[in-house]
Write an enzyme that holds these catalytic residues in place. Structure first.
Site, mmCIF file in Angstrom:
data_model
loop_
_atom_site.group_PDB
_atom_site.id
_atom_site.type_symbol
_atom_site.label_atom_id
_atom_site.label_comp_id
_atom_site.label_asym_id
_atom_site.label_seq_id
_atom_site.Cartn_x
_atom_site.Cartn_y
_atom_site.Cartn_z
ATOM 1 C CB VAL A 490 -29.724 6.208 -17.260
ATOM 2 C CG1 VAL A 490 -27.934 6.540 -17.536
ATOM 3 C CG2 VAL A 490 -30.574 6.862 -16.823
ATOM 4 C CB SER A 491 -28.094 1.238 -19.802
ATOM 5 O OG SER A 491 -27.587 2.630 -20.730
ATOM 6 C CG ASP A 492 -24.932 5.137 -19.207
ATOM 7 O OD1 ASP A 492 -25.762 5.689 -18.596
ATOM 8 O OD2 ASP A 492 -24.027 6.314 -19.951
ATOM 9 C CB CYS A 493 -26.072 5.234 -14.405
ATOM 10 S SG CYS A 493 -26.151 6.987 -15.294
ATOM 11 C CD GLU A 496 -19.539 2.973 -15.520
ATOM 12 O OE1 GLU A 496 -18.721 1.785 -15.123
ATOM 13 O OE2 GLU A 496 -18.406 2.671 -16.809
#
Length: 767
Positions: A490-493, A496
């Site tokens: 997952v990109s945002d995971c 972050e």
């Protein structure tokens, strides 16, 4: 598309019934629990319940979460974790007693921040470093667990059965007794028929008041004939509907050349994950054997007698209350053609080849995720296909039985299948970051908590690639949303997690653990993250969720689900782009790896964020509710490249939009209806989480009117309990525009960040 017209216009009010029934507990124990626990609706109905003292949450180093119901004799030697005690409202929970609270005149934002952090750390699992939580809301997940068990003839363990019933009863609509797409939705055919069936399969009689009310609502809505596509599929496999009344999901498409834009391997991962096993079930027209109970249910869920219904005339019949995304004319024509093709034209050799190909791909999905699959819906469908292909006694199906437990989560309302197997990585990455931002991470009392979460992130980074031929991209170096085992990038995971790990590695306070992850692993993560950015003709500069956009967005005209929007292909998301910018900019500050290229990628991502802003200054959010959530992330991303209220028109417009939504009590609150209607809709009252989101945005933007921010901070202080806890107020998340879902850690994480930022910004002038 046929809409069933009904007289039903009700909306679920923001009401929760709370009644517990102690059931098997002794009478002397009941008073103790009633004095310490919330009350739920199920108690007024005299429903049995399990003993909260006997539940244990088991975790492992990779973040797996499973519940076990132990004997009374084992309880003394096997103590509950503080998280379990808090979640199940045990009197044994060590409730903090801060030396200063909102009852003291000297109580300020810094103290509220500290009290919140001291409470939140009690919810961390010491063994794994994760923050377990019941990631709930969707009301169409548990049917898979119950239906597959029923079809296989495997009894659900009694403690689970009791608590599954309790959860469904406690989430029934308080006015009409039905269920919706999600737990705070209006009653729909989809939600009502699936949960009605669950209760019947779990042993509740049709005469029970819960089912009498639900049945009346279901029939008032037109009956099960108006279920959307996924509902019709579950009804079919349970022999409660006829496959002639289900629109096709042709497995033959998997035999097409991948170069074609319509190839399923180019669809959004969740859609192809669900429709892969559905295409198998649709091909073989699987229905379990009919028995007396299923015959009874047939007679209960339809307005007309089951045997006289011409199901072939109801492929496109969907209750108007359910229908969020109607069929396009193109899809209706395609379905009509495919029906004739499947009935008259498909040769036997192609039937067999399609079936073999689809099962091969299901096996690859299983291999890539160790039987978790991407999420519970496709996991249940894949398990059912495995039961058909391999048999009940096979290793493969037995392994599914074990993995079903990963998403089955207990809570005060009862037990349910969550939206995924958890939110472990997402929460740990935020916790580390926000404790640093708030100036808490380098306090001694939080050292072990940060280290535990940091080590979990290190263990959770993907270190292998997917099986060849499974239409999956490179993942080695990335992170997922929940666990390493689940296996989906997952990109945002990923972004972050990169940021969180760098924060720990840059802090001398954590020098002892700096070497536990090498810089090369961060470079691997950056490689995957940059590969996820859309840099071709599709939404230039943006980031989607799991993959790049691989097919034109016009394929949405083939969306068959009827209850969800934007599911056919990957879409660009402001929040994913924002988080990716935050990860890239933070990495960029401390590392020279691919420096010039990252500079360019950040710029085009920022350009996308600016272009995505609405004329009124807002951004539409797809994973949180809604304009508030996206506005916070967008402004934080712009802050990371030096833009704020003083030098950016985009930031000024964003702040002014948020400030215009402030409520009289100083807080902010936005309704789930914003996500559905694509326009800002205020909630009935202000909400802690959304107030924190707005405060974060305004502080990072250097918004000049401190009084606006002060009012929001006062609300966060006032809503905090004496213990440091913030209570649940409303769902925080959403997906596919129409389904609400809870993020239980948000009510701690974001207020802590907001109060910490506020204290830093106004060190000598904070309230």
């Amino acid at each position: 598309m046929k809409r069933l017209q009904t007289g039903y216009k009700g909306q679920r009010p923001w009401i929760t019934y709370h009644v517990f029934k102690m059931g098997i507990l002794k009478e002397t124990d009941k008073l103790q629990f009633k004095n310490t626990m919330s009350e739920f609706y199920s108690e007024t109905l005299d429903l049995p319940r399990t003993n909260p003292e006997q539940w244990r949450l088991r975790t492992d180093k990779l973040g797996r979460e499973t519940w076990e119901y132990i004997s009374i004799d084992q309880c003394e030697s096997d103590s509950q974790s503080t998280f379990t005690q808090w979640l199940l409202q045990s009197p044994e929970f060590p409730t903090p007693e801060p030396s200063m609270t909102k009852n003291d005149l000297e109580f300020d934002a810094s103290r509220a921040c500290l009290n919140g952090a001291n409470f939140f750390k009690l919810l961390q699992d010491k063994h794994s470093g994760i923050f377990p939580c019941q990631y709930k809301g969707p009301m169409f997940m548990t049917i898979g667990y119950v239906a597959v068990h029923y079809i296989a003839g495997i009894p659900i363990p009694e403690p689970q059965r009791v608590e599954i019933i309790r959860y469904i009863v406690n989430t029934a609509h308080p006015i009409d007794g039905g269920w919706g797409l999600h737990s705070v939705d209006k009653s729909t055919v989809f939600g009502t028929v699936l949960n009605y069936i669950i209760l019947r399969l779990c042993g509740m009689t049709k005469e029970h008041p819960v089912l009498q009310r639900a049945r009346a609502t279901l029939l008032n809505l037109g009956g099960a004939i108006g279920a959307p596509h996924w509902g019709k599929v579950w009804l079919c496999v349970l022999n409660l509907y006829n496959w002639e009344g289900v629109n096709p999901a042709p497995p033959d498409m998997w035999l097409l050349p991948y170069s074609l834009p319509i190839h399923p391997g180019r669809w959004w991962v969740h859609t192809r994950g669900v429709y892969l096993p559905i295409s198998y079930l649709s091909l073989v027209k699987y229905s379990c054997p009919l028995n007396p109970l299923l015959e009874e249910i047939r007679s209960e869920i339809y307005v007309n007698d089951f045997n006289v219904i011409d199901f072939s005339q109801h492929r496109n019949t969907v209750c108007g209350v359910d229908l969020y995304y109607p069929h396009s004319p193109i899809l209706n024509v395609a379905n009509d053609i495919l029906i004739k093709y499947e009935k008259y034209l498909r040769p036997t050799w192609l039937y067999n080849k399609s079936k073999k190909r689809v099962y091969e791909l299901i096996c690859k999905e299983i291999e890539n995720t160790d039987y978790l699959c991407i999420a519970p819906v496709n996991q249940a469908f894949c398990a059912l296909v495995t039961l058909i292909e391999e048999g009940k006694a096979s290793f493969q199906f037995q392994r599914f039985q074990e993995r079903f437990q990963d998403a089955l989560f207990h809570g005060p309302q009862g037990m349910t299948i969550m939206g995924t197997n958890g939110v472990q990585t997402w929460d740990c990455a935020f916790m580390i970051q926000y404790f640093f931002v708030a100036g808490l991470a380098e306090r001694v009392e939080f050292y072990e908590n940060i280290v535990a979460a940091y080590r979990f992130l290190i263990r959770s980074q993907f270190d292998s690639e997917c099986a060849p031929g499974s239409f999956r991209d490179k993942r080695n170096g990335a992170w997922g949303f929940s666990t390493k085992t689940q296996g989906y990038t997952v990109s945002d995971c990923t972004a972050e997690s990169i940021k969180a790990i760098i924060m720990v590695k840059n802090s001398p306070f954590y020098s002892k653990v700096h070497g536990e992850i090498k810089d090369q692993r961060l470079y691997d993560a950056i490689d995957v993250l940059m590969n996820l950015q859309n840099i071709s003709s599709f939404e230039y500069g943006s980031f989607a969720t799991y993959e790049k956009i691989k097919a034109p967005l016009f394929l949405e005209c083939l969306n068959p689900a009827e209850v969800f929007g934007n599911i056919m292909v990957e879409y660009p998301y402001v929040e994913c782009t924002d988080s990716s910018v935050l990860g890239l900019t933070y990495f960029h500050q401390y590392y020279n790896y691919r420096h010039d290229e990252i500079t360019k990628r950040i710029k085009i991502a920022i350009d996308y964020i600016k272009n995505a802003q609405e004329p009124d200054g807002s951004w539409y959010g797809c994973w949180g509710i809604c304009y508030t959530y996206a506005g916070m992330f967008a402004i934080e991303a712009l802050n990371s490249v030096g833009e704020d209220y003083t030098n950016s028109l985009v930031v000024r417009k964003g702040c002014d939009f948020l400030v215009s939504k402030q409520m009289k009590d100083g807080g902010w609150g936005e309704s789930m209806k914003s996500s559905e209607l694509h326009t800002y809709v205020s909630s009935p009252k202000s909400l802690v989480v959304q107030t924190a989101w707005t405060i974060i945005a305004l502080i990072l933007a250097k918004y000049p009117n401190k009084k606006v921010i002060d009012k929001g901070v006062e609300l966060l202080k006032h809503r905090q309990e004496i213990s440091g806890e913030w209570k649940f107020e409303s769902v925080e998340g959403v997906f596919n525009h129409s389904c609400a879902i809870e993020y239980p850690s948000y009510r701690f994480l974001f207020p802590i960040k907001a109060l910490g930022l506020y204290t830093k910004m106004y060190a000598d002038n904070h309230i």
